[in-house]
Design a protein around this motif. Structure first.
Motif, PDB file in Angstrom:
ATOM      1  N   LYS A   1      -7.280  -3.196   1.008  1.00  0.00           N
ATOM      2  CA  LYS A   1      -7.528  -2.572   0.098  1.00  0.00           C
ATOM      3  C   LYS A   1      -7.915  -3.241  -0.985  1.00  0.00           C
ATOM      4  CE  LYS A   1      -3.391  -5.435  -0.096  1.00  0.00           C
ATOM      5  NZ  LYS A   1      -1.673  -5.918  -0.795  1.00  0.00           N
ATOM      6  N   GLU A   2      -9.235  -4.379  -0.737  1.00  0.00           N
ATOM      7  CA  GLU A   2     -10.667  -4.400  -1.727  1.00  0.00           C
ATOM      8  C   GLU A   2     -11.600  -3.312  -1.538  1.00  0.00           C
ATOM      9  OE1 GLU A   2     -13.140  -7.930  -2.862  1.00  0.00           O
ATOM     10  OE2 GLU A   2     -11.477  -8.396  -1.428  1.00  0.00           O
TER      11      GLU A   2
ATOM     12  N   ASN B   1      -2.306   4.901   3.607  1.00  0.00           N
ATOM     13  CA  ASN B   1      -3.011   4.049   3.941  1.00  0.00           C
ATOM     14  C   ASN B   1      -2.148   3.816   5.372  1.00  0.00           C
ATOM     15  OD1 ASN B   1      -2.691   3.040   0.511  1.00  0.00           O
ATOM     16  ND2 ASN B   1      -4.751   4.153   1.565  1.00  0.00           N
TER      17      ASN B   1
ATOM     18  N   VAL C   1       0.531  -1.178   0.244  1.00  0.00           N
ATOM     19  CA  VAL C   1      -0.425  -0.415   0.238  1.00  0.00           C
ATOM     20  C   VAL C   1       1.262   1.029  -0.287  1.00  0.00           C
ATOM     21  CG1 VAL C   1      -1.826  -1.037   1.096  1.00  0.00           C
ATOM     22  CG2 VAL C   1      -0.120   0.355   2.728  1.00  0.00           C
TER      23      VAL C   1
ATOM     24  N   GLY D   1      -5.797   0.718   6.340  1.00  0.00           N
ATOM     25  CA  GLY D   1      -6.641   0.889   5.252  1.00  0.00           C
ATOM     26  C   GLY D   1      -7.217   2.552   4.261  1.00  0.00           C
ATOM     27  N   ASN D   2      -7.894   2.532   3.906  1.00  0.00           N
ATOM     28  CA  ASN D   2      -8.806   3.680   2.370  1.00  0.00           C
ATOM     29  C   ASN D   2      -7.894   5.100   3.213  1.00  0.00           C
ATOM     30  OD1 ASN D   2     -10.525   5.815   1.448  1.00  0.00           O
ATOM     31  ND2 ASN D   2     -10.869   4.237   0.802  1.00  0.00           N
TER      32      ASN D   2
ATOM     33  N   ASP E   1     -13.432   0.444   1.143  1.00  0.00           N
ATOM     34  CA  ASP E   1     -12.960   1.816   0.584  1.00  0.00           C
ATOM     35  C   ASP E   1     -13.633   1.569   2.671  1.00  0.00           C
ATOM     36  OD1 ASP E   1     -12.257   2.347  -0.957  1.00  0.00           O
ATOM     37  OD2 ASP E   1     -14.445   3.590  -1.821  1.00  0.00           O
ATOM     38  N   ASN E   2     -14.361   1.051   3.385  1.00  0.00           N
ATOM     39  CA  ASN E   2     -15.084   0.987   4.664  1.00  0.00           C
ATOM     40  C   ASN E   2     -14.482   0.282   5.501  1.00  0.00           C
ATOM     41  OD1 ASN E   2     -15.967  -1.401   3.374  1.00  0.00           O
ATOM     42  ND2 ASN E   2     -18.036  -1.011   4.957  1.00  0.00           N
TER      43      ASN E   2
END
Length: 354
Positions: free
Chosen positions: A200-201, A79, A75, A227-228, A203-204
């Motif tokens: 990574k997949e 992130n 990432v 995270g996002n 957004d929440n």
């Protein structure tokens, strides 16, 4: 006397940390610490650290450490956020995502800090019961039960039970939950899989980790979350300004760079875990299949408190959680083979003649 506290604080009992006993000839198996020392690279940094640097403030963003973590997990720096233990990460998340009109949903039983953090924010707590008769599995209607929550925390593998939950069910939860899903993965390095890909997949989704367990740095206090970028950016708004001191950042980078050492120790712990589980089952214990560095085990008589007290008399300290479900069990941290032998030497006369 007049109370000067907010009503929410007055109503709290507060989180009770694991005991740190001062006993002679102690075998300490109660707080899930790593029985092996940190990487030798940590000792090198500690020995050679130029102490005069400590007159300066540390990097408030921990950029170098975040870059290392980002590179390991594929990432970007944006992130990643680092904190003073994963408890600091949790505190940031609760500040951001819970409030009187934004409930928390969490498993039951699970890490007992979560409800206390929710109470600090005045947030309602939705407890989702695991099924002890089926190895503390999740209910199929978890999403329905958590529907009104804004923050859903899934401890995976779970504490204090030690079991994990199916990965594809985790993906389904992330896809369908209308709020933030936080996977507390304090024990991920002892497990067969983890949820980092979901951070990574979706957004929440946030995934938090700690250096306390697999990196043998419980005394240092270092945790992080991935995270996002939008979630991480918001958490930075509520972060304490200098939450990670300079020495912690340097020592953590050294430990994190030595992935081979960490994984070797994790493998040793997993091996001892399997041997201990087999030995306990031979004594009649009901042992929950574990993906962590501890075992949640009920003695043959179902009296966890008696087991805890008998071990304590022999200066072997494990963790006991009272309650109609958890009171049947003791939680046993995986120690060295020598510590495990000492534990079994106490338990075998107690339960071995049944």
């Amino acid at each position: 006397m007049k109370s000067y506290f907010r009503p929410e604080i007055d109503a709290m009992s507060g989180y009770v940390p694991g005991e740190q006993p001062k006993m002679a000839d102690l075998v300490k198996l109660n707080t899930n610490e790593n029985p092996y020392p940190p990487s030798p690279k940590v000792r090198e940094v500690l020995t050679n650290f130029p102490y005069e640097r400590l007159r300066r403030y540390p990097d408030p963003m921990a950029d170098a450490l975040r870059d290392d973590i980002a590179a390991e997990f594929g990432v970007k720096r944006e992130n990643v956020i680092a904190g003073n233990g994963s408890d600091d990460i949790l505190t940031m998340a609760f500040r951001c995502f819970t409030a009187p009109d934004r409930p928390l949903a969490c498993l039951n039983p699970t890490y007992s800090l979560y409800p206390e953090l929710a109470k600090m924010q005045g947030a309602p707590v939705i407890r989702i019961d695991l099924d002890p008769a089926a190895g503390f599995t999740m209910p199929e209607n978890l999403l329905e039960q958590a529907e009104k929550a804004n923050l859903l925390i899934i401890t995976r593998p779970n504490a204090p039970t030690g079991n994990s939950f199916p990965f594809e069910f985790m993906r389904e939860i992330c896809r369908n939950f209308d709020g933030v899903v936080l996977f507390d993965e304090a024990y991920a390095d002892f497990a067969d899989d983890n949820c980092m890909e979901l951070a990574k997949e979706f957004d929440n989704v946030l995934v938090s980790r700690t250096f306390s367990k697999s990196y043998s740095l419980a005394g240092l206090r270092l945790g992080f979350a991935v995270g996002n970028a939008a979630l991480i950016h918001g958490m930075f708004k509520v972060k304490d300004s200098y939450n990670l001191d300079m020495l912690t950042q340097e020592l953590a980078r050294a430990a994190f760079a030595d992935q081979r050492y960490m994984k070797e120790n994790a493998a040793r712990i997993r091996a001892t875990r399997g041997e201990l589980a087999e030995a306990l089952r031979s004594l009649g214990f009901d042992v929950v299949p574990s993906q962590t560095n501890f075992l949640f085990a009920a003695p043959p008589d179902g009296d966890g408190q008696r087991c805890f007290l008998k071990l304590r008399e022999a200066a072997v300290i494990v963790r006991y959680f009272s309650g109609p479900v958890t009171g049947r069990y003791v939680r046993i941290t995986i120690g060295t083979p020598e510590e495990t032998a000492r534990l079994l030497a106490v338990l075998t006369p107690l339960y071995g003649n049944r």
